[in-house]
Design an enzyme around this catalytic site. Sequence first.
Site, PDB file in Angstrom:
ATOM      1  N   GLY A   1       0.833  -1.208   0.000  1.00 21.08           N
ATOM      2  CA  GLY A   1       0.000   0.000   0.000  1.00 21.08           C
ATOM      3  C   GLY A   1       0.864   1.252   0.000  1.00 21.08           C
ATOM      4  O   GLY A   1       2.094   1.188  -0.112  1.00 21.08           O
ATOM      5  N   PHE A   2       0.215   2.369   0.145  1.00 24.61           N
ATOM      6  CA  PHE A   2       0.894   3.677   0.114  1.00 24.61           C
ATOM      7  C   PHE A   2       1.972   3.763   1.213  1.00 24.61           C
ATOM      8  O   PHE A   2       3.175   3.858   0.922  1.00 24.61           O
ATOM      9  CB  PHE A   2      -0.185   4.767   0.251  1.00 24.61           C
ATOM     10  CG  PHE A   2       0.294   6.103   0.705  1.00 24.61           C
ATOM     11  CD1 PHE A   2       1.374   6.719   0.090  1.00 24.61           C
ATOM     12  CD2 PHE A   2      -0.345   6.775   1.753  1.00 24.61           C
ATOM     13  CE1 PHE A   2       1.822   7.968   0.514  1.00 24.61           C
ATOM     14  CE2 PHE A   2       0.084   8.019   2.177  1.00 24.61           C
ATOM     15  CZ  PHE A   2       1.179   8.614   1.562  1.00 24.61           C
TER      16      PHE A   2
ATOM     17  N   GLY B   1      -3.775  -2.006  -2.470  1.00 22.24           N
ATOM     18  CA  GLY B   1      -2.352  -1.809  -2.768  1.00 22.24           C
ATOM     19  C   GLY B   1      -2.063  -2.150  -4.215  1.00 22.24           C
ATOM     20  O   GLY B   1      -2.928  -2.599  -4.956  1.00 22.24           O
TER      21      GLY B   1
ATOM     22  N   ASP C   1      -4.517 -12.767   2.213  1.00 26.55           N
ATOM     23  CA  ASP C   1      -5.514 -11.990   2.948  1.00 26.55           C
ATOM     24  C   ASP C   1      -5.273 -12.238   4.440  1.00 26.55           C
ATOM     25  O   ASP C   1      -5.374 -13.384   4.899  1.00 26.55           O
ATOM     26  CB  ASP C   1      -6.922 -12.456   2.525  1.00 26.55           C
ATOM     27  CG  ASP C   1      -7.997 -11.587   3.135  1.00 26.55           C
ATOM     28  OD1 ASP C   1      -7.831 -11.154   4.300  1.00 26.55           O
ATOM     29  OD2 ASP C   1      -9.009 -11.345   2.463  1.00 26.55           O
TER      30      ASP C   1
ATOM     31  N   THR D   1     -10.972  -7.276   8.627  1.00 28.61           N
ATOM     32  CA  THR D   1      -9.523  -7.039   8.510  1.00 28.61           C
ATOM     33  C   THR D   1      -9.000  -6.435   9.816  1.00 28.61           C
ATOM     34  O   THR D   1      -7.952  -6.845  10.322  1.00 28.61           O
ATOM     35  CB  THR D   1      -9.225  -6.114   7.309  1.00 28.61           C
ATOM     36  OG1 THR D   1      -9.695  -6.769   6.127  1.00 28.61           O
ATOM     37  CG2 THR D   1      -7.750  -5.820   7.170  1.00 28.61           C
TER      38      THR D   1
ATOM     39  N   TYR E   1     -14.516   1.354  10.094  1.00 30.57           N
ATOM     40  CA  TYR E   1     -13.082   1.644  10.185  1.00 30.57           C
ATOM     41  C   TYR E   1     -12.737   2.148  11.598  1.00 30.57           C
ATOM     42  O   TYR E   1     -11.866   1.591  12.270  1.00 30.57           O
ATOM     43  CB  TYR E   1     -12.740   2.678   9.132  1.00 30.57           C
ATOM     44  CG  TYR E   1     -11.285   3.081   9.049  1.00 30.57           C
ATOM     45  CD1 TYR E   1     -10.325   2.229   8.497  1.00 30.57           C
ATOM     46  CD2 TYR E   1     -10.859   4.341   9.486  1.00 30.57           C
ATOM     47  CE1 TYR E   1      -8.986   2.626   8.386  1.00 30.57           C
ATOM     48  CE2 TYR E   1      -9.526   4.738   9.370  1.00 30.57           C
ATOM     49  CZ  TYR E   1      -8.600   3.873   8.826  1.00 30.57           C
ATOM     50  OH  TYR E   1      -7.277   4.272   8.714  1.00 30.57           O
TER      51      TYR E   1
ATOM     52  N   TYR F   1      -3.906  -8.537  24.613  1.00 32.97           N
ATOM     53  CA  TYR F   1      -2.895  -9.568  24.299  1.00 32.97           C
ATOM     54  C   TYR F   1      -1.608  -9.258  25.061  1.00 32.97           C
ATOM     55  O   TYR F   1      -0.908 -10.158  25.526  1.00 32.97           O
ATOM     56  CB  TYR F   1      -2.592  -9.610  22.800  1.00 32.97           C
ATOM     57  CG  TYR F   1      -3.324 -10.690  22.039  1.00 32.97           C
ATOM     58  CD1 TYR F   1      -4.691 -10.594  21.799  1.00 32.97           C
ATOM     59  CD2 TYR F   1      -2.650 -11.812  21.541  1.00 32.97           C
ATOM     60  CE1 TYR F   1      -5.364 -11.570  21.083  1.00 32.97           C
ATOM     61  CE2 TYR F   1      -3.314 -12.795  20.828  1.00 32.97           C
ATOM     62  CZ  TYR F   1      -4.673 -12.667  20.602  1.00 32.97           C
ATOM     63  OH  TYR F   1      -5.337 -13.640  19.896  1.00 32.97           O
TER      64      TYR F   1
ATOM     65  N   THR G   1      -1.854  11.462   6.085  1.00 29.89           N
ATOM     66  CA  THR G   1      -0.511  11.368   5.517  1.00 29.89           C
ATOM     67  C   THR G   1      -0.638  11.468   3.997  1.00 29.89           C
ATOM     68  O   THR G   1      -1.627  11.004   3.437  1.00 29.89           O
ATOM     69  CB  THR G   1       0.110  10.016   5.919  1.00 29.89           C
ATOM     70  OG1 THR G   1       0.091   9.935   7.351  1.00 29.89           O
ATOM     71  CG2 THR G   1       1.539   9.884   5.438  1.00 29.89           C
TER      72      THR G   1
ATOM     73  N   ARG H   1      -9.072  10.956  -1.511  1.00 27.42           N
ATOM     74  CA  ARG H   1      -8.549  11.759  -0.412  1.00 27.42           C
ATOM     75  C   ARG H   1      -8.209  13.165  -0.916  1.00 27.42           C
ATOM     76  O   ARG H   1      -7.994  13.368  -2.119  1.00 27.42           O
ATOM     77  CB  ARG H   1      -7.318  11.092   0.196  1.00 27.42           C
ATOM     78  CG  ARG H   1      -7.737   9.875   1.016  1.00 27.42           C
ATOM     79  CD  ARG H   1      -6.625   9.363   1.880  1.00 27.42           C
ATOM     80  NE  ARG H   1      -6.094   8.133   1.345  1.00 27.42           N
ATOM     81  CZ  ARG H   1      -5.290   7.334   2.026  1.00 27.42           C
ATOM     82  NH1 ARG H   1      -4.943   7.615   3.264  1.00 27.42           N
ATOM     83  NH2 ARG H   1      -4.837   6.221   1.489  1.00 27.42           N
TER      84      ARG H   1
END
Length: 329
Positions: free
Chosen positions: A12-13, A38, A58, A92, A145, A159, A175, A186
């Site tokens: 990805g970016f 990505g 994945d 995810t 998200y 954890y 960013t 964006r």
Amino acid sequence: MKRKILITGGAGFIGSHLAEKLVDEGHSVIVLDSFITGSINNVRHLIGRDNFQIYRHDVTEPYSVEVDYIYNLACPASPIHYQRNPMKTLLTCIHGTINALDLAVKNKARLLHTSTSEIYGEPAEHSQREQSWGNVNSVGPRSCYAEGKRIAETLLVNYSKEYDVDIRIARIFNTYGPRMQVDDGRVVSNFITQALGNKPITIYGTGLQTRSFCFVSYLIEGLVGLMESDYSLPVNLGCPDERTIKEIAELIIQLVNSRSSIMYGPVPKEDPVRRKPDTSLAKKVLDWRPKINIEDGLHETIKYFQELWPAPVFCTSCYESISHIFSLS
Ligand SMILES: NC(=O)c1ccc[n+]([C@@H]2O[C@H](COP(=O)([O-])OP(=O)(O)OC[C@H]3O[C@@H](n4cnc5c(N)ncnc54)[C@H](O)[C@@H]3O)[C@@H](O)[C@H]2O)c1
């Protein structure tokens, strides 16, 4: 010391810039990516280097590799991408993070998770400090998200308590830089693409809402610094240089030397009005402070988009032919 490092979402970016830095420093880097947002183009220059491997995988499915450090970046980051398949985004954030944490337990590895300023929601205080608990709508359009990232932080902390995992949590603010996707909706990528095409720049809302944009190379320094630090609570990483969206539009028009006008449209639901990180903790515990010259950062980003122009389209099928990518079962 040379490490074996896993980067999930490394095509990805942000992940591709991180991979490039760590490969250049001589670490052994493994990237896992599903390529949902990505692109192989982001890491093509690393393929063939002895200390770089990339797998299509994945992260919601378990995996096993031997590593010392894990950077967990896998997750679509732009609202249009993460809202396209909200369940996948949630899974995810949740299963992807659990799988990364299980791997950290198995390897006794250190895990750095990339959280987000979106966990603060519509902030009740300005600037946002790590102590803020956030103001998030759990059933709103951004919740897949924002809440996904919140539960991921909770998973890390628990954890760490129960299985002694060595954790780091980076709360990343907006960013920008080369390798942003042209179609990710964006602010910076939208405005540059529109300015290059001399098309009207679309501002959603009055343009007086603010954001603080951090150039990607400074963010990467912050992420690596945090990984190497001994600080295991959340740390904001972003640039405190707050600008209105209108200011950014005008600056991009000027830097591109574009004939674009500015057009106003309806504001997206639950778009935060102000965003600015308080970075004093990062300064204190990491001695990290991003440089603040947005003109230079935008100049480099514009140059990247100009090189793609006039057909800034990412190849989504070309990675099929690259033998370094295969599924990790
Ligand atoms: N870019 C920003 O301004 C920003 C701000 C805050 C937080 N972050 C966080 O930083 C991380 C990287 O963001 P980015 O801007 O590089 O986004 P990006 O969309 O460019 O990169 C995400 C990468 O993760 C991969 N991915 C997504 N789901 C996956 C899955 N289930 N399995 C394997 N790979 C998967 C994508 O294919 C992509 O390569 C994300 O976790 C994001 O939430 C980014």
